[in-house]
Structures are given as structure tokens and as C-alpha cells.
Design a protein around this motif. Structure first.
Motif, PDB file in Angstrom:
ATOM      1  N   THR A   2      -1.126  -5.498  -3.283  1.00  0.00           N
ATOM      2  CA  THR A   2      -0.103  -6.534  -3.140  1.00  0.00           C
ATOM      3  C   THR A   2       0.823  -6.219  -1.979  1.00  0.00           C
ATOM      4  O   THR A   2       1.174  -7.101  -1.197  1.00  0.00           O
ATOM      5  CB  THR A   2       0.707  -6.661  -4.442  1.00  0.00           C
ATOM      6  OG1 THR A   2      -0.189  -6.895  -5.516  1.00  0.00           O
ATOM      7  CG2 THR A   2       1.696  -7.785  -4.373  1.00  0.00           C
ATOM      8  N   PHE A   3       1.193  -4.955  -1.835  1.00  0.00           N
ATOM      9  CA  PHE A   3       2.094  -4.550  -0.756  1.00  0.00           C
ATOM     10  C   PHE A   3       1.479  -4.843   0.610  1.00  0.00           C
ATOM     11  O   PHE A   3       2.134  -5.390   1.495  1.00  0.00           O
ATOM     12  CB  PHE A   3       2.432  -3.064  -0.888  1.00  0.00           C
ATOM     13  CG  PHE A   3       3.349  -2.564   0.188  1.00  0.00           C
ATOM     14  CD1 PHE A   3       4.707  -2.794   0.097  1.00  0.00           C
ATOM     15  CD2 PHE A   3       2.860  -1.867   1.275  1.00  0.00           C
ATOM     16  CE1 PHE A   3       5.569  -2.344   1.085  1.00  0.00           C
ATOM     17  CE2 PHE A   3       3.708  -1.414   2.263  1.00  0.00           C
ATOM     18  CZ  PHE A   3       5.066  -1.650   2.161  1.00  0.00           C
ATOM     19  N   VAL A   4       0.224  -4.513   0.767  1.00  0.00           N
ATOM     20  CA  VAL A   4      -0.446  -4.745   2.054  1.00  0.00           C
ATOM     21  C   VAL A   4      -0.545  -6.236   2.342  1.00  0.00           C
ATOM     22  O   VAL A   4      -0.278  -6.690   3.455  1.00  0.00           O
ATOM     23  CB  VAL A   4      -1.841  -4.086   2.060  1.00  0.00           C
ATOM     24  CG1 VAL A   4      -2.626  -4.497   3.288  1.00  0.00           C
ATOM     25  CG2 VAL A   4      -1.716  -2.580   1.992  1.00  0.00           C
ATOM     26  N   GLY A   5      -0.904  -7.028   1.352  1.00  0.00           N
ATOM     27  CA  GLY A   5      -1.082  -8.460   1.554  1.00  0.00           C
ATOM     28  C   GLY A   5       0.209  -9.229   1.763  1.00  0.00           C
ATOM     29  O   GLY A   5       0.220 -10.252   2.443  1.00  0.00           O
ATOM     30  N   ILE A  11       3.468  -9.102   8.891  1.00  0.00           N
ATOM     31  CA  ILE A  11       4.115  -8.513  10.066  1.00  0.00           C
ATOM     32  C   ILE A  11       3.109  -8.379  11.203  1.00  0.00           C
ATOM     33  O   ILE A  11       3.378  -8.766  12.341  1.00  0.00           O
ATOM     34  CB  ILE A  11       4.741  -7.147   9.718  1.00  0.00           C
ATOM     35  CG1 ILE A  11       5.942  -7.332   8.800  1.00  0.00           C
ATOM     36  CG2 ILE A  11       5.160  -6.408  10.986  1.00  0.00           C
ATOM     37  CD1 ILE A  11       6.536  -6.039   8.306  1.00  0.00           C
ATOM     38  N   VAL A  12       1.937  -7.847  10.907  1.00  0.00           N
ATOM     39  CA  VAL A  12       0.930  -7.640  11.943  1.00  0.00           C
ATOM     40  C   VAL A  12       0.312  -8.965  12.374  1.00  0.00           C
ATOM     41  O   VAL A  12       0.127  -9.217  13.565  1.00  0.00           O
ATOM     42  CB  VAL A  12      -0.156  -6.667  11.426  1.00  0.00           C
ATOM     43  CG1 VAL A  12      -1.290  -6.540  12.421  1.00  0.00           C
ATOM     44  CG2 VAL A  12       0.459  -5.307  11.141  1.00  0.00           C
ATOM     45  N   GLY A  13       0.009  -9.836  11.434  1.00  0.00           N
ATOM     46  CA  GLY A  13      -0.654 -11.098  11.745  1.00  0.00           C
ATOM     47  C   GLY A  13       0.206 -12.075  12.517  1.00  0.00           C
ATOM     48  O   GLY A  13      -0.299 -12.902  13.275  1.00  0.00           O
ATOM     49  N   ASN A  14       1.509 -12.005  12.358  1.00  0.00           N
ATOM     50  CA  ASN A  14       2.420 -12.932  13.030  1.00  0.00           C
ATOM     51  C   ASN A  14       3.249 -12.241  14.098  1.00  0.00           C
ATOM     52  O   ASN A  14       4.343 -12.698  14.426  1.00  0.00           O
ATOM     53  CB  ASN A  14       3.342 -13.603  12.018  1.00  0.00           C
ATOM     54  CG  ASN A  14       2.594 -14.483  11.057  1.00  0.00           C
ATOM     55  OD1 ASN A  14       1.526 -14.977  11.375  1.00  0.00           O
ATOM     56  ND2 ASN A  14       3.149 -14.678   9.879  1.00  0.00           N
ATOM     57  N   LEU A 104      13.589  -5.774   2.971  1.00  0.00           N
ATOM     58  CA  LEU A 104      13.401  -4.375   2.576  1.00  0.00           C
ATOM     59  C   LEU A 104      13.324  -4.241   1.056  1.00  0.00           C
ATOM     60  O   LEU A 104      12.472  -3.513   0.530  1.00  0.00           O
ATOM     61  CB  LEU A 104      14.538  -3.517   3.129  1.00  0.00           C
ATOM     62  CG  LEU A 104      14.495  -2.041   2.769  1.00  0.00           C
ATOM     63  CD1 LEU A 104      13.305  -1.376   3.446  1.00  0.00           C
ATOM     64  CD2 LEU A 104      15.778  -1.363   3.164  1.00  0.00           C
ATOM     65  N   LEU A 105      14.178  -4.962   0.334  1.00  0.00           N
ATOM     66  CA  LEU A 105      14.138  -4.904  -1.129  1.00  0.00           C
ATOM     67  C   LEU A 105      12.849  -5.517  -1.678  1.00  0.00           C
ATOM     68  O   LEU A 105      12.285  -5.020  -2.663  1.00  0.00           O
ATOM     69  CB  LEU A 105      15.360  -5.594  -1.724  1.00  0.00           C
ATOM     70  CG  LEU A 105      16.683  -4.862  -1.504  1.00  0.00           C
ATOM     71  CD1 LEU A 105      17.851  -5.713  -1.979  1.00  0.00           C
ATOM     72  CD2 LEU A 105      16.671  -3.516  -2.193  1.00  0.00           C
ATOM     73  N   LEU A 106      12.370  -6.590  -1.043  1.00  0.00           N
ATOM     74  CA  LEU A 106      11.072  -7.147  -1.438  1.00  0.00           C
ATOM     75  C   LEU A 106       9.961  -6.135  -1.220  1.00  0.00           C
ATOM     76  O   LEU A 106       9.064  -5.972  -2.058  1.00  0.00           O
ATOM     77  CB  LEU A 106      10.774  -8.418  -0.642  1.00  0.00           C
ATOM     78  CG  LEU A 106      11.504  -9.671  -1.054  1.00  0.00           C
ATOM     79  CD1 LEU A 106      11.269 -10.770  -0.037  1.00  0.00           C
ATOM     80  CD2 LEU A 106      11.049 -10.125  -2.422  1.00  0.00           C
ATOM     81  N   ALA A 107       9.995  -5.460  -0.081  1.00  0.00           N
ATOM     82  CA  ALA A 107       8.975  -4.449   0.205  1.00  0.00           C
ATOM     83  C   ALA A 107       9.013  -3.330  -0.826  1.00  0.00           C
ATOM     84  O   ALA A 107       7.971  -2.893  -1.323  1.00  0.00           O
ATOM     85  CB  ALA A 107       9.179  -3.888   1.614  1.00  0.00           C
TER      86      ALA A 107
END
Length: 120
Positions: A2-5, A11-14, A104-107
Motif C-alpha cells: 500500500t505504501f509503495v502504491g 511521486i515518481v510517476g508524476n 508526511l502523516l499519510l505516508a
């Protein structure tokens, strides 16, 4: 997973859209910067997520939109935070730090989330 997705992949895709939004914001064209940022979010939520479910059905993989309560609460709180920040025509460093803190809190929430399998 879930974290990666939810954190790393956007971040990387956009990355190009992020650079474009920052560049036009530095040139004091905030309407265009907000259009790029909000347009990207809308595109993902209205096109990519349903497309992923349809591709999952076509490839016989179990993908659905059955989100856990924890994720739904985090999504609603983040939408509320963004809407409060966007409700005023001017912004300042405090609102920017509020948005960064929210991300950051979501992450952190998704990093420590207890992932459960939803078997049929």
C-alpha cells in the motif's frame, strides 16, 4: 504494498507534472500551477483507478474498490485539508507546511498500516 502504491508511485510517476507546477508557481502563475496539480489528481482518481479494476477483472486478478476504513478516513481528511487550503485565494508558508505535514502523516499512516487480505 500500500505504501509503495499510494506514496512512492505517485511521486515518481508524476515527477514531470510536479516540476511543471513548481516552475510555473515560481513564475507567479498560481492558477496554472493549481490546474496542473488538481488536474493530475482528478485524472488518477477518475480514470486510472477504475481502469486498474477493469484490467484486474480482465486478467482474473482480485482487484476491487473495497478500501479499508483506515484508508477511507485518511482520504477524507486529506481532501478536507486540501479544500480548506484552496478555499482562500492567497497562500502562505504555513498552508504549504500544512499540506506537506499532511502528506508526511499519510505516508507514516500507510507505512505502519496493518494490511489484511480480503479473500472471497
Amino acid at each position: 504494498r500500500t505504501f509503495v502504491g499510494i506514496i512512492i508511485l505517485p511521486i515518481v510517476g508524476n515527477a514531470v507534472e510536479h516540476v511543471t507546477a513548481i516552475t510555473v508557481a515560481m513564475k507567479d502563475k498560481m492558477d496554472l500551477a493549481m490546474g496542473v496539480a488538481v488536474g493530475s489528481c482528478t485524472q488518477i482518481s477518475l480514470f486510472v483507478v477504475p481502469l486498474t479494476v477493469l484490467v484486474g477483472w480482465a486478467t482474473d486478478r482480485d482487484m476491487n474498490l473495497n478500501f479499508p476504513h483506515f484508508e477511507v478516513i485518511l482520504f477524507v481528511l486529506s481532501v478536507f485539508t486540501v479544500s480548506v487550503v484552496l478555499s482562500t485565494p492567497k497562500s502562505n508558508w504555513l498552508e504549504g507546511s500544512l499540506l506537506m505535514s499532511t502528506y508526511l502523516l499519510l505516508a507514516l499512516g500507510f507505512w505502519f498500516e496493518n494490511v489484511t487480505n480480503y479473500d472471497r
